[in-house]
Enzyme design. Structure first.
Site, PDB file in Angstrom:
ATOM      1  N   HIS A  50       3.162  -7.559   1.771  1.00 24.43           N
ATOM      2  CA  HIS A  50       2.467  -8.484   2.664  1.00 24.43           C
ATOM      3  C   HIS A  50       1.393  -9.258   1.907  1.00 24.43           C
ATOM      4  O   HIS A  50       0.976  -8.869   0.814  1.00 24.43           O
ATOM      5  CB  HIS A  50       1.817  -7.727   3.832  1.00 24.43           C
ATOM      6  CG  HIS A  50       0.781  -6.738   3.380  1.00 24.43           C
ATOM      7  ND1 HIS A  50       1.103  -5.493   2.886  1.00 24.43           N
ATOM      8  CD2 HIS A  50      -0.573  -6.810   3.335  1.00 24.43           C
ATOM      9  CE1 HIS A  50       0.006  -4.839   2.565  1.00 24.43           C
ATOM     10  NE2 HIS A  50      -1.035  -5.629   2.820  1.00 24.43           N
TER      11      HIS A  50
ATOM     12  N   ARG B 106      -1.064  -4.673  -6.415  1.00 25.23           N
ATOM     13  CA  ARG B 106      -0.737  -6.094  -6.446  1.00 25.23           C
ATOM     14  C   ARG B 106       0.582  -6.325  -7.185  1.00 25.23           C
ATOM     15  O   ARG B 106       0.769  -5.874  -8.313  1.00 25.23           O
ATOM     16  CB  ARG B 106      -1.835  -6.891  -7.155  1.00 25.23           C
ATOM     17  CG  ARG B 106      -3.178  -6.879  -6.471  1.00 25.23           C
ATOM     18  CD  ARG B 106      -4.097  -7.943  -7.085  1.00 25.23           C
ATOM     19  NE  ARG B 106      -5.479  -7.687  -6.692  1.00 25.23           N
ATOM     20  CZ  ARG B 106      -6.411  -7.191  -7.503  1.00 25.23           C
ATOM     21  NH1 ARG B 106      -6.122  -6.933  -8.765  1.00 25.23           N
ATOM     22  NH2 ARG B 106      -7.635  -6.983  -7.064  1.00 25.23           N
TER      23      ARG B 106
ATOM     24  N   GLU C  91      -2.008  -0.190   8.078  1.00 22.90           N
ATOM     25  CA  GLU C  91      -3.021  -1.053   8.684  1.00 22.90           C
ATOM     26  C   GLU C  91      -2.383  -1.962   9.727  1.00 22.90           C
ATOM     27  O   GLU C  91      -1.162  -2.006   9.882  1.00 22.90           O
ATOM     28  CB  GLU C  91      -3.698  -1.906   7.605  1.00 22.90           C
ATOM     29  CG  GLU C  91      -2.746  -2.841   6.869  1.00 22.90           C
ATOM     30  CD  GLU C  91      -3.368  -3.497   5.644  1.00 22.90           C
ATOM     31  OE1 GLU C  91      -4.479  -3.112   5.245  1.00 22.90           O
ATOM     32  OE2 GLU C  91      -2.736  -4.403   5.082  1.00 22.90           O
TER      33      GLU C  91
ATOM     34  N   HIS D 195       0.834  -1.197   0.000  1.00 24.49           N
ATOM     35  CA  HIS D 195       0.000   0.000   0.000  1.00 24.49           C
ATOM     36  C   HIS D 195       0.873   1.254   0.000  1.00 24.49           C
ATOM     37  O   HIS D 195       1.964   1.255   0.587  1.00 24.49           O
ATOM     38  CB  HIS D 195      -0.906   0.027   1.228  1.00 24.49           C
ATOM     39  CG  HIS D 195      -1.755  -1.193   1.378  1.00 24.49           C
ATOM     40  ND1 HIS D 195      -2.630  -1.618   0.407  1.00 24.49           N
ATOM     41  CD2 HIS D 195      -1.862  -2.097   2.389  1.00 24.49           C
ATOM     42  CE1 HIS D 195      -3.239  -2.730   0.821  1.00 24.49           C
ATOM     43  NE2 HIS D 195      -2.787  -3.032   2.016  1.00 24.49           N
TER      44      HIS D 195
END
Length: 322
Positions: free
Chosen positions: A178, A198, A120, A103
């Site tokens: 991740h 991605r 996150e 991200h």
């Protein structure tokens, strides 16, 4: 005048190619198909949750924000960037491996208009034997070596795999490569963003039968090759009635607490509080009223709620703004 009360929302359920049916265990009536995400508390163009119960039943989180503003959400409780609720709370059912992804930060020039970056954290609610995640790059990986590995279809050789168990927690700052893998059920507390790049998706077809889009250049641009400060910890052995800090970032603080008897707590004027019930059952009481608690429920406590009490036998994940 509406008195503040703990708010529960009707989740927005998202079908994902890697999803399953595990969110049914929490008593939610989920749609048909492979449901990977329950957006439990959301104020985003791609999903906005509405209140269940009480005077505000049916009102969307976006409408609540407009109506009550900082009185209910706290002096820090509205994003300075886009005016939305600053966090997004999800439950994720990973019946299959998620894509290898990363991200961006808030400052990345490629972000869509009005979108934030995405830092996150995960709290593992359940994990099947042998479950794992992908968590960061191996030592010494650079943009050049990673780009070569992607070109040669050997990206997995460059990634760290970590075994997971229920109760594990992972802090994932923007820039950290991740992927959740099959057999893991997690609660996710994140910036209010739906931007994911991605790197690799196992040559898998999407729900539409077409290959899913990859974002190689954006991914290579935003990865923190020297590390972004990702941390992980085990959380077993926590005594009842104490908060254990799981993650602290510029965007949220997340703590774990074990409830075994009446625990008196209070909100503060600068931030709302979010409670995710990880397991067990109990009661949430406030101002002469109460509601039952059970695993899988998520509550938004307004900043001006004041005193409240947790009771019963349950595990609670508490989040608020720093």
């Amino acid at each position: 005048m509406t008195k503040p009360y703990p708010l529960q929302f009707q989740p927005e359920f998202k079908e994902r190619v890697w999803g399953g049916r595990a969110l049914e265990q929490f008593g939610w009536d989920i749609p048909e198909g492979v449901i990977g995400e329950g957006w439990m508390i959301a104020d985003h163009p791609n999903g906005t949750t509405a209140v269940i119960g009480g005077e505000l039943d049916g009102m969307g989180l976006d409408q609540l924000r407009e109506k009550f503003g900082r009185d209910w959400f706290g002096t820090k409780g509205v994003s300075e960037t886009n005016g939305r609720f600053p966090l997004l709370i999800k439950l994720l059912d990973c019946n299959d491996d998620l894509s290898v992804q990363v991200h961006p930060t808030d400052s990345y020039s490629g972000l869509p208009q009005g979108e934030l970056g995405k830092t996150e954290m995960w709290y593992v609610l359940d994990a099947k034997p042998g479950a794992k995640i992908i968590y960061g790059l191996k030592e010494g990986v650079t943009r050049e070596t990673l780009a070569a590995a992607i070109h040669e279809n050997r990206i997995m050789d460059e990634l760290q795999e970590v075994p997971v168990q229920a109760g594990d927690t992972f802090y994932i700052p923007a820039g950290t490569v991740h992927a959740l893998c099959a057999g893991v059920l997690v609660a996710e507390i994140q910036q209010n963003s739906d931007t994911t790049y991605r790197l690799y998706d196992y040559d898998r077809l999407g729900l539409d039968g077409k290959p899913r889009e990859l974002h190689i250049e954006d991914s290579l641009n935003v990865i923190a090759y020297e590390g972004a400060g990702a941390t992980t910890m085990k959380t077993d052995g926590l005594a009842a009635g104490e908060w254990l800090e799981l993650a602290r970032s510029p965007y949220f603080v997340v703590e774990k607490g074990i409830v075994q008897q009446a625990w008196k707590l209070s909100t503060t004027p600068d931030s709302f509080t979010i409670l995710v019930v990880a397991d067990g059952e109990g009661t949430l009481s406030w101002d002469g009223d109460s509601t039952p608690l059970k695993g899988g429920q998520c509550f938004l406590l307004p900043a001006n709620l004041g005193g409240y009490t947790l009771d019963g036998n349950c595990t609670v994940i508490r989040s608020y703004l720093p």
